[in-house]
Structures are given as structure tokens and as C-alpha cells.
Design an enzyme around this catalytic site. Structure first.
Site, PDB file in Angstrom:
ATOM      1  N   GLY A 108       0.855  -1.176   0.000  1.00  9.13           N
ATOM      2  CA  GLY A 108       0.000   0.000   0.000  1.00  9.13           C
ATOM      3  C   GLY A 108       0.891   1.227   0.000  1.00  9.13           C
ATOM      4  CD  GLU A 109       2.288   6.376   0.941  1.00  9.90           C
ATOM      5  OE1 GLU A 109       1.990   6.696   2.104  1.00  9.90           O
ATOM      6  OE2 GLU A 109       3.451   6.456   0.486  1.00  9.90           O
ATOM      7  CB  SER A 110       5.318   2.598   3.520  1.00  9.22           C
ATOM      8  OG  SER A 110       6.056   3.671   2.963  1.00  9.22           O
TER       9      SER A 110
ATOM     10  CB  CYS B  22       5.125  -3.972  -1.402  1.00  8.29           C
ATOM     11  SG  CYS B  22       5.551  -2.614  -2.531  1.00  8.29           S
TER      12      CYS B  22
ATOM     13  NE  ARG C 189       9.550   6.288   0.682  1.00 11.37           N
ATOM     14  CZ  ARG C 189       8.775   7.274   1.112  1.00 11.37           C
ATOM     15  NH1 ARG C 189       7.951   7.073   2.131  1.00 11.37           N
ATOM     16  NH2 ARG C 189       8.808   8.461   0.545  1.00 11.37           N
TER      17      ARG C 189
ATOM     18  CB  ILE D 276       3.186  -2.684  -7.836  1.00  4.67           C
ATOM     19  CG1 ILE D 276       2.669  -3.888  -8.638  1.00  4.67           C
ATOM     20  CG2 ILE D 276       2.363  -1.433  -8.153  1.00  4.67           C
ATOM     21  CD1 ILE D 276       1.282  -4.325  -8.256  1.00  4.67           C
ATOM     22  NE  ARG D 277       4.768   4.618  -6.507  1.00  7.71           N
ATOM     23  CZ  ARG D 277       4.213   5.376  -5.556  1.00  7.71           C
ATOM     24  NH1 ARG D 277       2.918   5.287  -5.324  1.00  7.71           N
ATOM     25  NH2 ARG D 277       4.939   6.203  -4.848  1.00  7.71           N
TER      26      ARG D 277
ATOM     27  CG  HIS E 111       2.408  -6.435  -4.184  1.00  2.00           C
ATOM     28  ND1 HIS E 111       1.560  -5.955  -3.215  1.00  2.00           N
ATOM     29  CD2 HIS E 111       3.148  -5.375  -4.597  1.00  2.00           C
ATOM     30  CE1 HIS E 111       1.770  -4.659  -3.050  1.00  2.00           C
ATOM     31  NE2 HIS E 111       2.733  -4.285  -3.881  1.00  2.00           N
TER      32      HIS E 111
ATOM     33  CD  GLU F 180      -0.139  -9.061  -2.150  1.00  2.00           C
ATOM     34  OE1 GLU F 180      -0.133  -7.856  -2.450  1.00  2.00           O
ATOM     35  OE2 GLU F 180       0.896  -9.685  -1.816  1.00  2.00           O
TER      36      GLU F 180
END
EC number: 4.3.3.6
Length: 202
Positions: A48-50, A80, A112, A139-140, A180, A182
Site C-alpha cells: 500500500g502506501e507505507s 512491499c 523506497r 509495483i513501485r 506482492h 498475493e
């Protein structure tokens, strides 16, 4: 029945829940409160957004309870953004050192956005020590720049621009991956976490 919690404050926690529910003998539950944290046998910290997840952890009073349970041996998988939150050192590829709430329970340094922007996302087969080959989505994604103390690399990736980079690390019952599993539906790491919760060799 093994109860695996997924930190459900932001990010792709639903995908983890769905994958866990395909594993026999597992009850997958979202974790948003300290009370829910107390009832689980293992934990996943999702992507997500850490920075956002870290701030929500602080706001809900979960920072110290999470640290305490993890330091006491709770098996944890951080994917991630989860790997960033587990790390003791974090910097960003563009802005350098960053100030963000961290659990800081793992002897790793994370960079990051190491692979670039969303458009630079990709999938790859990654061999993980003790697990096998996992189909992973980046992903990023960050990378693990350094391990020390009790942490050690368990997976590397040869990238055309970055060369050989560490993409997963382990410290006792904690596993951090920068990718990821999942999203691609690969449950090998989830099954390893369940085995650890059952007290099997981790």
C-alpha cells in the site's frame, strides 16, 4: 485452526485475506485494533502506501502493541510497503532520507521506489531460500539495500538497470518481501507463515 491477521488499515489487505482463505485450516481476519491483534497467531503487513499505513498505525495506538508482539516472536510477513514498515532504516530513491512512522523491528535498510514509477512495474519469477520459486509482482517496489545483525537475504533478483538486488530477507520469524505474492495468487509464503504459526521449522 490457525488465525492469521492481515493489517487492514490501507492497501491491498483484501487480496491477502482471499488468498489465506484458500489454505486449509486457516482463519483469515482483518486487524484494525489492539484487541484484534491479541487474538492472532501470525500477521501480514500488506502493500500500500507505507507513510499512510504508518500514520494510521500511530493514530490507532498500534505502534507499540505491534512492536511488542513481533519482538515476542509473532510470525510476520511484510510485503512491499510492509517491508518498509518493518525496516530500521528507510530512504527514498528521489528525496533521500524520509521521516515516517516505522515499526523498526528488522535489521534491514530499505530504498523506497527503487525500480521507478508505477509504469516501471513488472512481474518476475523469484527463487526464495527455503520456499522455492514465487511468481511475484513488483509495483513501485522498494529494494532491501542492507541487512545486518540477525537479518539475512533470502532472495535476490537480477534487474537490467539495478543489477543484483535483494528482494526478500528474513529475521527469525519475520519475512520481508519487496514484492506482492498475493497479486499473482502465489500462496507459498502464506503457507510458510501458517507453518510458523503452528510451531514448525521456520
Amino acid at each position: 485452526m490457525v488465525v492469521v491477521g492481515v493489517l487492514a488499515l490501507q492497501g491491498d489487505w483484501i487480496e491477502h485475506i482471499e488468498l489465506l482463505r484458500e489454505i486449509e485450516g486457516v482463519e483469515a481476519v482483518p486487524v484494525k485494533t489492539e484487541k484484534q491483534l491479541e487474538s492472532i497467531d501470525a500477521l501480514i503487513i500488506p502493500g500500500g502506501e507505507s507513510t499512510t499505513i504508518g500514520r494510521l498505525i500511530e493514530r490507532r495506538g498500534l505502534l507499540e502493541p505491534l512492536r511488542d508482539r513481533i519482538r515476542a516472536g509473532l510470525p510476520v510477513l511484510g510485503t512491499c510497503a510492509g517491508s518498509i514498515l518493518l525496516a530500521k532504516k528507510v530512504r527514498d530513491r528521489v528525496v533521500g532520507p524520509v521521516e515516517q512512522p516505522l515499526l523498526a523491528v528488522m535489521d534491514i535498510a530499505v530504498l523506497r521506489n527503487a525500480f521507478g514509477r508505477q509504469m516501471n512495474s513488472f512481474e518476475a519469477e523469484v527463487h526464495i531460500e527455503g520456499v522455492g520459486t514465487v511468481h511475484a509482482a513488483f509495483i513501485r517496489a522498494p529494494i532491501i539495500e542492507e541487512t545486518w545483525g540477525e537479518a539475512r537475504p533470502i532472495a535476490k533478483l537480477n534487474h537490467p538497470l539495478l543489477g543484483e538486488v535483494t528482494v526478500a530477507a528474513r529475521q527469525k520469524a519475520i519475512i520481508a518481501t519487496v514484492f506482492h505474492p498475493e497479486i499473482t495468487g502465489d500462496s507459498k509464503l502464506h503457507k510458510l507463515l501458517v507453518a510458523a504459526a503452528k510451531g514448525r521449522a521456520f
